[in-house]
Design a protein around this motif. Structure first.
Motif, PDB file in Angstrom:
ATOM      1  N   ALA A 188     -20.470  46.105 -25.241  1.00  0.00           N
ATOM      2  CA  ALA A 188     -19.092  46.180 -25.061  1.00  0.00           C
ATOM      3  C   ALA A 188     -17.930  44.938 -25.500  1.00  0.00           C
ATOM      4  CB  ALA A 188     -18.055  46.707 -23.785  1.00  0.00           C
ATOM      5  N   THR A 189     -17.051  45.008 -26.183  1.00  0.00           N
ATOM      6  CA  THR A 189     -16.312  44.072 -26.848  1.00  0.00           C
ATOM      7  C   THR A 189     -14.667  44.325 -27.301  1.00  0.00           C
ATOM      8  OG1 THR A 189     -18.353  43.188 -28.228  1.00  0.00           O
ATOM      9  CG2 THR A 189     -16.333  42.228 -29.172  1.00  0.00           C
ATOM     10  N   VAL A 190     -14.182  43.671 -26.766  1.00  0.00           N
ATOM     11  CA  VAL A 190     -12.637  43.221 -26.840  1.00  0.00           C
ATOM     12  C   VAL A 190     -11.695  42.606 -26.990  1.00  0.00           C
ATOM     13  CG1 VAL A 190     -10.796  44.429 -25.265  1.00  0.00           C
ATOM     14  CG2 VAL A 190     -12.984  45.074 -24.728  1.00  0.00           C
ATOM     15  N   ILE A 191     -10.873  42.852 -28.383  1.00  0.00           N
ATOM     16  CA  ILE A 191     -10.187  42.242 -28.684  1.00  0.00           C
ATOM     17  C   ILE A 191      -8.787  42.453 -28.868  1.00  0.00           C
ATOM     18  CG2 ILE A 191     -10.093  40.907 -31.372  1.00  0.00           C
ATOM     19  CD1 ILE A 191     -12.382  41.541 -32.100  1.00  0.00           C
ATOM     20  N   ILE A 192      -8.187  41.277 -28.030  1.00  0.00           N
ATOM     21  CA  ILE A 192      -6.509  41.562 -28.360  1.00  0.00           C
ATOM     22  C   ILE A 192      -5.802  40.406 -29.484  1.00  0.00           C
ATOM     23  CG2 ILE A 192      -4.667  41.598 -27.165  1.00  0.00           C
ATOM     24  CD1 ILE A 192      -6.639  41.257 -24.483  1.00  0.00           C
ATOM     25  N   MET A 193      -5.400  40.970 -30.132  1.00  0.00           N
ATOM     26  CA  MET A 193      -4.278  40.024 -30.897  1.00  0.00           C
ATOM     27  C   MET A 193      -2.757  40.150 -31.322  1.00  0.00           C
ATOM     28  SD  MET A 193      -6.308  40.191 -35.035  1.00  0.00           S
ATOM     29  CE  MET A 193      -5.695  41.738 -34.794  1.00  0.00           C
ATOM     30  N   ARG A 194      -2.245  38.832 -30.821  1.00  0.00           N
ATOM     31  CA  ARG A 194      -0.709  39.119 -30.306  1.00  0.00           C
ATOM     32  C   ARG A 194      -0.289  38.289 -31.637  1.00  0.00           C
ATOM     33  NH1 ARG A 194       0.036  37.642 -25.199  1.00  0.00           N
ATOM     34  NH2 ARG A 194      -1.136  39.771 -24.361  1.00  0.00           N
ATOM     35  N   GLY A 195       0.626  38.862 -32.083  1.00  0.00           N
ATOM     36  CA  GLY A 195       1.839  38.157 -32.408  1.00  0.00           C
ATOM     37  C   GLY A 195       2.459  38.763 -33.728  1.00  0.00           C
ATOM     38  N   PRO A 215       6.505  46.186 -28.590  1.00  0.00           N
ATOM     39  CA  PRO A 215       7.383  45.594 -27.206  1.00  0.00           C
ATOM     40  C   PRO A 215       8.574  45.106 -27.751  1.00  0.00           C
ATOM     41  CG  PRO A 215       5.632  43.819 -27.200  1.00  0.00           C
ATOM     42  CD  PRO A 215       5.184  44.961 -28.880  1.00  0.00           C
ATOM     43  N   GLY A 216       8.865  44.574 -28.924  1.00  0.00           N
ATOM     44  CA  GLY A 216       9.936  44.517 -29.647  1.00  0.00           C
ATOM     45  C   GLY A 216       9.798  43.168 -29.978  1.00  0.00           C
ATOM     46  N   GLY A 217      11.170  42.373 -30.014  1.00  0.00           N
ATOM     47  CA  GLY A 217      10.821  41.156 -29.964  1.00  0.00           C
ATOM     48  C   GLY A 217      10.196  40.620 -31.487  1.00  0.00           C
ATOM     49  N   ASN A 218       9.941  41.584 -32.332  1.00  0.00           N
ATOM     50  CA  ASN A 218       9.318  40.642 -33.524  1.00  0.00           C
ATOM     51  C   ASN A 218       7.616  40.704 -33.069  1.00  0.00           C
ATOM     52  OD1 ASN A 218       8.887  41.232 -36.398  1.00  0.00           O
ATOM     53  ND2 ASN A 218       9.334  38.694 -36.489  1.00  0.00           N
ATOM     54  N   LYS A 219       6.965  41.438 -31.772  1.00  0.00           N
ATOM     55  CA  LYS A 219       5.811  40.870 -31.510  1.00  0.00           C
ATOM     56  C   LYS A 219       4.930  42.255 -32.075  1.00  0.00           C
ATOM     57  CE  LYS A 219       6.804  36.267 -30.416  1.00  0.00           C
ATOM     58  NZ  LYS A 219       5.619  35.368 -32.193  1.00  0.00           N
ATOM     59  N   ASN A 220       3.667  41.965 -31.794  1.00  0.00           N
ATOM     60  CA  ASN A 220       2.980  43.422 -31.100  1.00  0.00           C
ATOM     61  C   ASN A 220       1.658  42.761 -30.584  1.00  0.00           C
ATOM     62  OD1 ASN A 220       5.014  45.520 -33.238  1.00  0.00           O
ATOM     63  ND2 ASN A 220       3.752  44.270 -34.317  1.00  0.00           N
ATOM     64  N   ILE A 235      19.144  43.733 -23.385  1.00  0.00           N
ATOM     65  CA  ILE A 235      18.082  42.433 -24.160  1.00  0.00           C
ATOM     66  C   ILE A 235      16.991  41.822 -22.603  1.00  0.00           C
ATOM     67  CG2 ILE A 235      18.365  39.810 -24.386  1.00  0.00           C
ATOM     68  CD1 ILE A 235      20.894  40.390 -25.888  1.00  0.00           C
ATOM     69  N   ILE A 236      17.334  42.337 -20.902  1.00  0.00           N
ATOM     70  CA  ILE A 236      16.589  41.987 -20.149  1.00  0.00           C
ATOM     71  C   ILE A 236      15.605  43.167 -20.592  1.00  0.00           C
ATOM     72  CG2 ILE A 236      17.467  41.661 -17.922  1.00  0.00           C
ATOM     73  CD1 ILE A 236      19.719  41.174 -17.419  1.00  0.00           C
ATOM     74  N   LEU A 237      16.073  43.980 -20.376  1.00  0.00           N
ATOM     75  CA  LEU A 237      14.995  45.428 -20.525  1.00  0.00           C
ATOM     76  C   LEU A 237      14.077  45.099 -21.468  1.00  0.00           C
ATOM     77  CD1 LEU A 237      17.033  48.015 -20.160  1.00  0.00           C
ATOM     78  CD2 LEU A 237      15.769  47.746 -18.552  1.00  0.00           C
ATOM     79  N   LEU A 238      14.638  44.520 -22.538  1.00  0.00           N
ATOM     80  CA  LEU A 238      13.304  44.220 -23.700  1.00  0.00           C
ATOM     81  C   LEU A 238      13.032  42.688 -23.313  1.00  0.00           C
ATOM     82  CD1 LEU A 238      12.320  44.840 -26.844  1.00  0.00           C
ATOM     83  CD2 LEU A 238      14.167  42.762 -27.248  1.00  0.00           C
ATOM     84  N   VAL A 239      13.474  42.072 -21.988  1.00  0.00           N
ATOM     85  CA  VAL A 239      12.514  40.799 -22.179  1.00  0.00           C
ATOM     86  C   VAL A 239      11.246  40.817 -21.037  1.00  0.00           C
ATOM     87  CG1 VAL A 239      12.172  38.910 -20.627  1.00  0.00           C
ATOM     88  CG2 VAL A 239      13.749  38.916 -22.760  1.00  0.00           C
ATOM     89  N   ILE A 240      11.267  41.933 -19.854  1.00  0.00           N
ATOM     90  CA  ILE A 240      10.678  42.297 -18.787  1.00  0.00           C
ATOM     91  C   ILE A 240       9.736  42.767 -19.434  1.00  0.00           C
ATOM     92  CG2 ILE A 240      11.179  43.457 -16.942  1.00  0.00           C
ATOM     93  CD1 ILE A 240      13.495  42.814 -16.958  1.00  0.00           C
ATOM     94  N   SER A 247      -1.137  33.260 -39.893  1.00  0.00           N
ATOM     95  CA  SER A 247      -0.159  32.734 -39.947  1.00  0.00           C
ATOM     96  C   SER A 247       0.535  33.857 -39.295  1.00  0.00           C
ATOM     97  CB  SER A 247       0.568  32.710 -41.645  1.00  0.00           C
ATOM     98  OG  SER A 247       0.680  33.326 -42.128  1.00  0.00           O
ATOM     99  N   LYS A 248       0.719  35.106 -38.668  1.00  0.00           N
ATOM    100  CA  LYS A 248       0.893  35.787 -38.194  1.00  0.00           C
ATOM    101  C   LYS A 248       0.710  35.742 -36.777  1.00  0.00           C
ATOM    102  CE  LYS A 248       3.479  38.161 -41.890  1.00  0.00           C
ATOM    103  NZ  LYS A 248       3.379  39.837 -42.751  1.00  0.00           N
ATOM    104  N   ILE A 249      -0.450  35.438 -36.683  1.00  0.00           N
ATOM    105  CA  ILE A 249      -1.193  36.011 -35.240  1.00  0.00           C
ATOM    106  C   ILE A 249      -0.815  34.148 -34.371  1.00  0.00           C
ATOM    107  CG2 ILE A 249      -3.225  35.540 -34.127  1.00  0.00           C
ATOM    108  CD1 ILE A 249      -4.833  37.250 -36.945  1.00  0.00           C
ATOM    109  N   ASP A 250      -0.788  34.974 -32.512  1.00  0.00           N
ATOM    110  CA  ASP A 250       0.249  34.337 -32.488  1.00  0.00           C
ATOM    111  C   ASP A 250      -0.987  33.711 -31.551  1.00  0.00           C
ATOM    112  OD1 ASP A 250       2.237  34.207 -32.909  1.00  0.00           O
ATOM    113  OD2 ASP A 250       3.664  35.437 -31.403  1.00  0.00           O
ATOM    114  N   GLY A 251      -2.222  34.629 -31.165  1.00  0.00           N
ATOM    115  CA  GLY A 251      -3.407  34.410 -30.105  1.00  0.00           C
ATOM    116  C   GLY A 251      -4.782  34.828 -30.209  1.00  0.00           C
TER     117      GLY A 251
END
Length: 152
Positions: free
Chosen positions: A130-137, A113-118, A5-10, A62-66
């Motif tokens: 140039a355009t870069v889009i980062i989606m996290r969720g 990375p895990g934790g149900n987040k991508n 769990i510690i390695l996953l969080v890191i 609804s699945k996007i955090d940011g």
């Protein structure tokens, strides 16, 4: 189990910090436009048609955090290209798709990375912009594919 769990969080923290440090460095660079859209703002959009010609984000909103967006034109595009090259040129990201056409380059990368987040990175790099889009969720690769298909 505790060590796992510690390695996953890191690991998760390192990937998140990586993308956010790119965004922060772009925020302080004249000529690079940055946009951040929080989960709250995405949820406020409700049933609006959030998308472009290539992707309909309404289906996964609804699945996007940011969403973090960086864009630059002209000579500032080279600065963004260099920042992106160093930020995402490692083994943490799997290249899902790559398109090369007359100097236009589009790459879609994904980190799980895990934790149900991508994290999904869309890089659209051309000679003059140039355009870069980062989606996290909590979206999956299948969600991204469905959002892409829904736009067509």
């Amino acid at each position: 189990m505790k060590k796992f769990i510690i390695l996953l969080v890191i690991s998760l923290s390192a990937i998140i910090a990586h993308a956010e440090s790119l965004f922060e460095s772009c925020e302080n660079t004249p000529g690079i436009t940055t946009v951040y859209v929080s989960k709250t703002m995405i949820s406020l959009a409700g049933d609006l048609d959030i998308g472009s010609d290539n992707m309909n984000l309404s289906s996964i909103a609804s699945k996007i955090d940011g969403i973090w967006i960086m864009t630059a034109e002209g000579d500032k595009a080279a600065i963004l290209r260099n920042k992106v090259k160093t930020a995402f040129n490692d083994k943490k990201y799997e290249k899902l798709m790559s398109v090369r056409d007359d100097g236009d380059n589009v790459d879609i990368l994904m980190a799980t990375p895990g934790g149900n987040k991508n994290e999904c990175i869309i890089k659209a790099i051309a000679e003059t912009d140039a355009t870069v889009i980062i989606m996290r969720g909590s979206f999956t690769l299948q969600d991204i594919v469905a959002a892409t298909k829904a736009a067509h």
